[in-house]
Structure formats: structure tokens, C-alpha cells
Enzyme design. Sequence first.
Site, mmCIF file in Angstrom:
data_model
loop_
_atom_site.group_PDB
_atom_site.id
_atom_site.type_symbol
_atom_site.label_atom_id
_atom_site.label_comp_id
_atom_site.label_asym_id
_atom_site.label_seq_id
_atom_site.Cartn_x
_atom_site.Cartn_y
_atom_site.Cartn_z
ATOM 1 N N LYS A 22 12.062 -15.508 10.053
ATOM 2 C CA LYS A 22 10.780 -15.054 10.331
ATOM 3 C C LYS A 22 9.680 -15.715 9.299
ATOM 4 O O LYS A 22 8.738 -16.216 9.736
ATOM 5 C CB LYS A 22 10.684 -13.298 10.160
ATOM 6 C CG LYS A 22 9.173 -13.085 10.196
ATOM 7 C CD LYS A 22 9.196 -11.497 9.849
ATOM 8 C CE LYS A 22 9.545 -11.019 8.314
ATOM 9 N NZ LYS A 22 8.304 -11.031 7.742
ATOM 10 N N ASN A 23 10.067 -15.990 7.959
ATOM 11 C CA ASN A 23 8.978 -16.306 7.055
ATOM 12 C C ASN A 23 8.984 -17.649 7.035
ATOM 13 O O ASN A 23 8.184 -18.282 6.344
ATOM 14 C CB ASN A 23 9.630 -15.759 5.349
ATOM 15 C CG ASN A 23 9.220 -14.188 5.722
ATOM 16 O OD1 ASN A 23 8.356 -13.651 6.643
ATOM 17 N ND2 ASN A 23 9.725 -13.602 4.824
ATOM 18 N N CYS A 116 -0.605 -3.579 2.185
ATOM 19 C CA CYS A 116 0.295 -2.884 3.133
ATOM 20 C C CYS A 116 1.259 -1.988 2.303
ATOM 21 O O CYS A 116 0.839 -1.718 1.150
ATOM 22 C CB CYS A 116 1.348 -4.038 3.799
ATOM 23 S SG CYS A 116 2.240 -4.644 2.982
ATOM 24 N N ARG A 121 -1.304 -6.933 -2.438
ATOM 25 C CA ARG A 121 -1.365 -8.173 -1.750
ATOM 26 C C ARG A 121 -2.645 -8.947 -1.558
ATOM 27 O O ARG A 121 -3.406 -9.000 -0.767
ATOM 28 C CB ARG A 121 -0.977 -8.031 -0.211
ATOM 29 C CG ARG A 121 0.284 -6.963 0.275
ATOM 30 C CD ARG A 121 1.448 -7.573 -0.406
ATOM 31 N NE ARG A 121 1.907 -8.542 0.211
ATOM 32 C CZ ARG A 121 2.834 -8.662 1.316
ATOM 33 N NH1 ARG A 121 2.966 -7.506 1.876
ATOM 34 N NH2 ARG A 121 3.210 -9.725 2.084
ATOM 35 N N ASP A 304 12.628 -9.334 -1.147
ATOM 36 C CA ASP A 304 13.080 -8.797 0.491
ATOM 37 C C ASP A 304 14.326 -8.319 0.494
ATOM 38 O O ASP A 304 14.710 -7.712 1.458
ATOM 39 C CB ASP A 304 12.785 -9.942 1.196
ATOM 40 C CG ASP A 304 11.390 -10.303 1.303
ATOM 41 O OD1 ASP A 304 10.883 -11.091 1.943
ATOM 42 O OD2 ASP A 304 10.552 -9.494 0.724
ATOM 43 N N ARG A 396 9.884 -5.793 13.278
ATOM 44 C CA ARG A 396 9.078 -6.718 12.656
ATOM 45 C C ARG A 396 9.946 -7.804 12.272
ATOM 46 O O ARG A 396 9.432 -9.021 12.261
ATOM 47 C CB ARG A 396 8.172 -6.238 11.473
ATOM 48 C CG ARG A 396 7.061 -5.164 12.026
ATOM 49 C CD ARG A 396 6.122 -4.760 10.654
ATOM 50 N NE ARG A 396 5.546 -6.040 10.344
ATOM 51 C CZ ARG A 396 5.071 -6.198 9.002
ATOM 52 N NH1 ARG A 396 5.124 -5.104 8.381
ATOM 53 N NH2 ARG A 396 4.660 -7.205 8.586
HETATM 54 C C1 EPZ Z 1 5.765 -13.953 1.620
HETATM 55 O O1 EPZ Z 1 4.871 -12.894 1.280
HETATM 56 C C2 EPZ Z 1 6.780 -12.981 2.543
HETATM 57 N N1 EPZ Z 1 6.253 -13.122 3.762
HETATM 58 C C3 EPZ Z 1 7.126 -11.573 2.088
HETATM 59 O O2 EPZ Z 1 8.108 -11.480 2.888
HETATM 60 C C4 EPZ Z 1 7.581 -11.838 0.777
HETATM 61 O O3 EPZ Z 1 8.091 -10.692 0.038
HETATM 62 C C5 EPZ Z 1 6.993 -12.450 -0.571
HETATM 63 O O4 EPZ Z 1 6.680 -13.937 0.188
HETATM 64 C C6 EPZ Z 1 7.463 -12.832 -1.698
HETATM 65 O O5 EPZ Z 1 8.654 -13.493 -1.551
HETATM 66 C C7 EPZ Z 1 6.267 -14.220 4.270
HETATM 67 O O6 EPZ Z 1 6.562 -15.339 4.076
HETATM 68 C C8 EPZ Z 1 5.368 -13.943 5.765
HETATM 69 P P1 EPZ Z 1 3.251 -13.759 -2.206
HETATM 70 P P2 EPZ Z 1 3.411 -13.462 0.504
HETATM 71 O O7 EPZ Z 1 1.868 -14.415 -1.930
HETATM 72 O O8 EPZ Z 1 3.022 -14.914 0.560
HETATM 73 C C9 EPZ Z 1 0.904 -11.873 -5.663
HETATM 74 C C10 EPZ Z 1 9.132 -9.737 4.197
HETATM 75 O O9 EPZ Z 1 9.764 -8.655 3.993
HETATM 76 N N2 EPZ Z 1 -0.387 -12.758 -5.107
HETATM 77 O O10 EPZ Z 1 4.530 -14.797 -2.819
HETATM 78 O O11 EPZ Z 1 2.421 -12.320 0.872
HETATM 79 C C11 EPZ Z 1 1.306 -10.834 -4.729
HETATM 80 O O12 EPZ Z 1 0.384 -9.757 -5.016
HETATM 81 C C12 EPZ Z 1 7.880 -10.092 3.428
HETATM 82 O O13 EPZ Z 1 9.703 -10.537 5.066
HETATM 83 C C13 EPZ Z 1 -1.486 -12.845 -5.937
HETATM 84 O O14 EPZ Z 1 -1.565 -12.096 -6.953
HETATM 85 O O15 EPZ Z 1 3.911 -13.002 -1.070
HETATM 86 C C14 EPZ Z 1 2.811 -10.604 -5.249
HETATM 87 O O16 EPZ Z 1 2.774 -9.762 -6.352
HETATM 88 C C15 EPZ Z 1 7.422 -9.065 2.741
HETATM 89 N N3 EPZ Z 1 -2.497 -13.550 -5.680
HETATM 90 C C16 EPZ Z 1 3.066 -11.935 -5.593
HETATM 91 O O17 EPZ Z 1 2.022 -12.724 -5.861
HETATM 92 C C17 EPZ Z 1 -2.272 -14.189 -4.428
HETATM 93 O O18 EPZ Z 1 -3.272 -14.948 -3.911
HETATM 94 C C18 EPZ Z 1 3.978 -12.592 -4.262
HETATM 95 O O19 EPZ Z 1 3.279 -12.398 -3.369
HETATM 96 C C19 EPZ Z 1 -1.090 -14.038 -3.612
HETATM 97 C C20 EPZ Z 1 -0.072 -13.289 -4.180
#
Ligand code: EPZ
Length: 416
Positions: A22-23, A116, A121, A304, A396
Site C-alpha cells: 500500500k505504502n 488522524c 501529522r 506500523d 484501508r
Molecule cells: C508514512 O506516513 C506511512 N504512510 C505510514 O503508514 C507510516 O506510519 C509512516 O510513514 C512512518 O513510517 C504511507 O506511506 C502512505 P512520516 P507519513 O512523514 O509519510 C513527523 C500505515 O499504517 N513529520 O514519515 O505521513 C510525523 O509527525 C500508515 O500504513 C513531521 O514532523 O509519515 C511523524 O512523527 C500509518 N513533519 C514522523 O515525522 C512533516 O512534515 C513520521 O511521519 C512530516 C512528518
Amino acid sequence: MGRIIIRGGNRLKGTIRVGGSKNAALPILGASLLCPGVTVIGDVPRLRDVDVMISLLEYLGARVSRNGHTLHIDGSNVRPLDVSEELMRRMRASNLVLGPLLSRFGRVCISYPGGCDIGSRPMDQHLKAIRKLGADIVEQRGFIRSTSKGLVGRDIQFDVPSVGATENTMMAAVLAKGTTVIRNAAREPEISDLATFLNGMGAMVSGAGSSVIRITGVSEMSPVEHVVIPDRIEAGTHMIAAAVTGGDLSIINVVPEHVEAIIAKLQECGVDVTETENSVRVVAGGELLGGDVKTMPYPGFPTDMQPQFVALCALARGTSIITETIFENRFKHVPELRRMGADIRIEDRTAIVRGVPALSGTHVATSDLRAGAALVLAGLAAENTTVVESPEHIDRGYEDLEHKYRSVGADIHREL
Ligand code: EPZ
């Protein structure tokens, strides 16, 4: 919709095939906006999140046809229309159109995808990166409106190795003038799969999978055919299903390297895991031992997989300490596991889990897809019957989950 009914206690035995990631599919669907013509993407899982992304691409003018797990996406008539809040709020990953639309058209307008259940996020790293590449950004009334007269490659240092921000920046940089260097980039396998897809379209991306990614801008991109990598989180979920039911599962269509942290942790918990080139076999039967975990960016133990691992520890001997370092609110599964008899205490971002001899089935609620998966795993192991409400959260991220577990001996079905 409906609900999933599980009569627990059956050992799972047999073979399960893991679907496409998915990701990996979601950013690659976003990248299909980068050029006219028809891209072909194989092994795309049939999931609600993928359906949402397809609706977003079609809203923007792409023509999408699906044949089983293969998508044909024609990006010829794509236009950088303002993306409504209604569309954006359905899925956080909708923000993955930011980079491609800005790259191809020099214009994009999306609303904040909204937090969410697992955390706020934010998107500060996404915006920091595209601003560095020369985009103007106006944020007002919950919308992000960005324009550019031509992006220019720059060195970008992320404060956190954000998966989505790395992906958006790669897609923004592929048509920029000059070279972009992303430092402290996310290293997840899904980043590498996106880079493979972009390079197939004619981009010049190197270093994906490491924390320094270099993108040399090109003048145009063209359609490509690509098969999505296997879903490492689905694979890990099935591995824990074998562990908690004392089963023997061969899980195929797996890249063992992508699940090394999960394999290592399960072996510490007393589970026998063996690998072949494209599969893992998980044999459990002895007593499960508790284990400590701290979720980390790849290649650490994935956030995850945290809810699923808490479910395992609830049934393991001893006390396990599980710390969630990535998201600030990712223990929604804990109250529901407690209602099944689990002994879990939360202190800030840490779950202290004391194993119990057995869990007992009851009605449980789901709030996000991985918490829902954890409750299914607990139900498979629990005595009596577990009723998992609102399985749409699970849909999802997991295709036909109950069918897959029924095929290896679980007493599980969906009541519509
Ligand atoms: C991706 O989300 C995945 N989703 C998530 O999977 C996964 O949990 C996450 O990466 C972490 O591995 C997809 O790939 C579609 P991040 P993403 O930006 O990209 C902080 C699932 O269950 N952050 O790596 O949104 C954020 O708050 C889903 O399949 C900032 O601070 O995650 C978090 O603490 C859930 N500023 C950390 O980074 C930003 O601009 C990781 O978030 C962006 C993120």
C-alpha cells in the site's frame, strides 16, 4: 462495513501470499501524474486507500482503468485543479499529489490532509523542501497553495526522516533545473520503489534507501510499466498471526530484507523464523517470550507493526516494554486489548505489557488500520468469540484479510 467475527484458538497452518505494498503504491500513483501517456502499475492491492487515491487522480483528470491488481493510468488530461478539503480529508497520503503537480504544472492547491487517530501529522518538512526548491507557498484557511516559475535543485536537510516529505521532494525535484540533494531522507523500501518507478520514467534519482538521495533534474518524463514491491507490513502482520496462534505459516511474496527487524524480534520472542529468497516461514508452538521494542524509522522496528507486536506481548511470558517514538497517539488498540483481558499500562509513549495466559473474546472497536489488525490477531488467539466492529478501517490496508486467515484454518468471517 459490517463486522468481523472470530472464534479464536485455531492454529494457523498453510501458505499466505502477501499483496503489493500500500505504502509503495500510493506515492507511485501520485508519480503517475508527472507525465502524459499511460503508465501501467502491477500488483496494486485492492484497498480503500488505493480507491481514494484513484478517485483523487480521476478528479484531477487522469483516466484510470483497473484489471485485477493492474492499473492503467493515463495522465494526458491531468490539470492542477484545487483539491477540495472533502477529498483531502479522506486520507493523509492524498498530500502525495503536492510534488507531482508542482513539478509538472508549477501549481498546486491542496488542503491540509488533517490529522488522524495516530497523531497530528504535520507537513512542515514537505513545505520546507518545496520552498527551498523555489516554490511560493501561501497557507490560508487550511489550504496550501503553491506556485513556481520553475523549480531549481538545492541541498535540503530534513529535521526528521519523513517518508511522505522525502517522496514529495523526490517528485518535485525530478523536473527541476540542476541537482537536488536530500539529507536525512527516509530510508524505507517504499522510497526505493518510488525511485525505481521515477527512473523508469526517465528521472535521474540515486541513493534511495540511504539517508542521502540525489536527484538530477531532467526535461521530461515518459510513461513506464512497474510492479509494486510486496507489502512488508502485511507480511509482518501474518508473521505475528502465526506466532500468536502457535501456527506454522509460509508467507510468500516477501522481501526478507524488508522485514529483518520483525524477524529478529520474533526470534527473540521464541518463534522459529526461516527465510528463502522470497518468503518467510514462521513456526510457533512453544511458549512466547516477551520482548522490548522501540519503534524507529527504517531499518528499525516499524511503527506500523507496533500494535500487532503489543498484541503478541499481551500473550507472552514476562513483561514487555514497547515505546512508540514516531507518533504521539498510537495506542488506541490498548483499551480494546484490555477489554480482552490484557494487562497493559501506558506511560506517555510507552506501553508496559505483562503477559497473561489467555485473552478472552468480546466486542472490540477499531480506530485505525494497524490497531484493527492487532485486534484481529488477538481474536485469532483468544478464547471464545471476538467481534471486531468497523472493519472498514482494516480494509484501508489489508485486502481480504479474513479470507486469507480462513484459508489457513482460522474460524473467521465477516457479517455484513
Ligand atoms: C508514512 O506516513 C506511512 N504512510 C505510514 O503508514 C507510516 O506510519 C509512516 O510513514 C512512518 O513510517 C504511507 O506511506 C502512505 P512520516 P507519513 O512523514 O509519510 C513527523 C500505515 O499504517 N513529520 O514519515 O505521513 C510525523 O509527525 C500508515 O500504513 C513531521 O514532523 O509519515 C511523524 O512523527 C500509518 N513533519 C514522523 O515525522 C512533516 O512534515 C513520521 O511521519 C512530516 C512528518
